[in-house]
Design a protein around this motif. Structure first.
Motif, PDB file in Angstrom:
ATOM      1  N   TYR A  58      18.025 -26.185  22.082  1.00 61.30           N
ATOM      2  CA  TYR A  58      17.322 -27.208  21.329  1.00 61.30           C
ATOM      3  C   TYR A  58      17.303 -26.792  19.863  1.00 61.30           C
ATOM      4  O   TYR A  58      16.791 -25.724  19.508  1.00 61.30           O
ATOM      5  N   PRO A  59      17.876 -27.615  19.010  1.00 66.83           N
ATOM      6  CA  PRO A  59      17.921 -27.205  17.597  1.00 66.83           C
ATOM      7  C   PRO A  59      16.546 -27.358  16.941  1.00 66.83           C
ATOM      8  O   PRO A  59      15.950 -28.431  16.954  1.00 66.83           O
ATOM      9  N   ILE A  60      16.059 -26.283  16.394  1.00 65.95           N
ATOM     10  CA  ILE A  60      14.785 -26.319  15.669  1.00 65.95           C
ATOM     11  C   ILE A  60      15.117 -26.402  14.188  1.00 65.95           C
ATOM     12  O   ILE A  60      15.808 -25.533  13.646  1.00 65.95           O
ATOM     13  N   PRO A  61      14.638 -27.471  13.553  1.00 69.36           N
ATOM     14  CA  PRO A  61      14.897 -27.561  12.111  1.00 69.36           C
ATOM     15  C   PRO A  61      14.287 -26.369  11.395  1.00 69.36           C
ATOM     16  O   PRO A  61      13.149 -25.975  11.678  1.00 69.36           O
ATOM     17  N   PRO A  62      15.015 -25.784  10.474  1.00 66.74           N
ATOM     18  CA  PRO A  62      14.507 -24.576   9.812  1.00 66.74           C
ATOM     19  C   PRO A  62      13.276 -24.830   8.958  1.00 66.74           C
ATOM     20  O   PRO A  62      12.528 -23.908   8.674  1.00 66.74           O
ATOM     21  N   THR A  63      13.037 -26.078   8.562  1.00 67.96           N
ATOM     22  CA  THR A  63      11.911 -26.349   7.678  1.00 67.96           C
ATOM     23  C   THR A  63      10.602 -26.475   8.453  1.00 67.96           C
ATOM     24  O   THR A  63       9.541 -26.341   7.870  1.00 67.96           O
ATOM     25  N   GLU A  64      10.671 -26.750   9.771  1.00 70.07           N
ATOM     26  CA  GLU A  64       9.445 -26.958  10.530  1.00 70.07           C
ATOM     27  C   GLU A  64       8.994 -25.661  11.188  1.00 70.07           C
ATOM     28  O   GLU A  64       9.797 -24.858  11.642  1.00 70.07           O
ATOM     29  N   ASN A  65       7.706 -25.524  11.270  1.00 73.93           N
ATOM     30  CA  ASN A  65       7.109 -24.386  11.944  1.00 73.93           C
ATOM     31  C   ASN A  65       6.809 -24.812  13.388  1.00 73.93           C
ATOM     32  O   ASN A  65       6.075 -25.780  13.602  1.00 73.93           O
ATOM     33  N   PRO A  66       7.340 -24.120  14.403  1.00 74.29           N
ATOM     34  CA  PRO A  66       7.072 -24.539  15.791  1.00 74.29           C
ATOM     35  C   PRO A  66       5.594 -24.467  16.154  1.00 74.29           C
ATOM     36  O   PRO A  66       5.106 -25.270  16.945  1.00 74.29           O
ATOM     37  N   TYR A  67       4.856 -23.522  15.573  1.00 83.08           N
ATOM     38  CA  TYR A  67       3.430 -23.428  15.866  1.00 83.08           C
ATOM     39  C   TYR A  67       2.664 -24.632  15.320  1.00 83.08           C
ATOM     40  O   TYR A  67       1.732 -25.121  15.947  1.00 83.08           O
ATOM     41  N   GLN A  68       3.078 -25.095  14.152  1.00 84.11           N
ATOM     42  CA  GLN A  68       2.451 -26.288  13.580  1.00 84.11           C
ATOM     43  C   GLN A  68       2.739 -27.502  14.449  1.00 84.11           C
ATOM     44  O   GLN A  68       1.875 -28.351  14.643  1.00 84.11           O
TER      45      GLN A  68
END
Length: 178
Positions: free
Chosen positions: A137-147
């Protein structure tokens, strides 16, 4: 995604010719299994009240266990149990229709598998193997997964409160109408 079929046994073996006695036995077996299915259908039709009581008992136990397992908040848990009790007649109707349509065949097949006594190594079986390429699953580098998790949790809390308020309004409206 591709599906690859494999034979469970070697396919080089030529099928043996069944003697006439075996064919006659197979026809009698198929006829008797049809009789079993018809008897099960007759049993379900004649014992409709018993089947509905069994389904009611299963619904009571299953719904309470599912709600206790999935919902930890006490107020939401109680509300969902109330909703489950109110939806029981709908479940009873749907479950009985499904049971009446599907269970005689399912029970007949199960009973037939219990009385055939054939070893599984004599029966060639088709095994479907799914081969799929896994892509992370691609996680955008700008987003924080915890947020993102915090945002999702707050949305769940908001939806839970909206549901509780909507149910409370429904109950108050029903009480006022009576």
């Amino acid at each position: 995604m591709t599906i690859v079929r494999q034979n469970a046994l070697n396919t080089n073996v030529s099928p043996s010719v069944n003697p006439p006695e075996t064919l006659a036995e197979k026809q009698v077996e198929a006829e008797r299994m049809r009789d079993v299915m018809l008897l099960l259908q007759n049993l379900i039709n004649s014992e409709e009240a018993t089947v509905k009581l069994i389904l009611d008992s299963l619904y009571d136990v299953g719904s309470v266990n599912l709600i206790n397992q999935k919902l930890r908040l006490k107020p939401l848990n109680r509300v969902m149990k109330l909703i489950a009790r109110m939806s029981k007649p709908v479940f009873r109707t749907l479950a009985f229709n499904w049971f009446k349509k599907n269970c005689p065949q399912l029970i007949t097949n199960w009973l037939h598998s219990k009385v055939t006594f054939e070893s599984t190594e004599n029966i060639p079986q088709q095994v479907a193997v799914e081969v799929a390429e896994l892509q992370p699953y691609p996680i955008p580098p700008t987003e924080n997964p915890y947020q993102e998790i915090k945002n999702l949790r707050s949305q769940v809390r908001l939806l839970a409160w909206i549901s509780i308020i909507a149910i409370a309004v429904l109950v108050v409206t029903a009480i006022r109408l009576n």
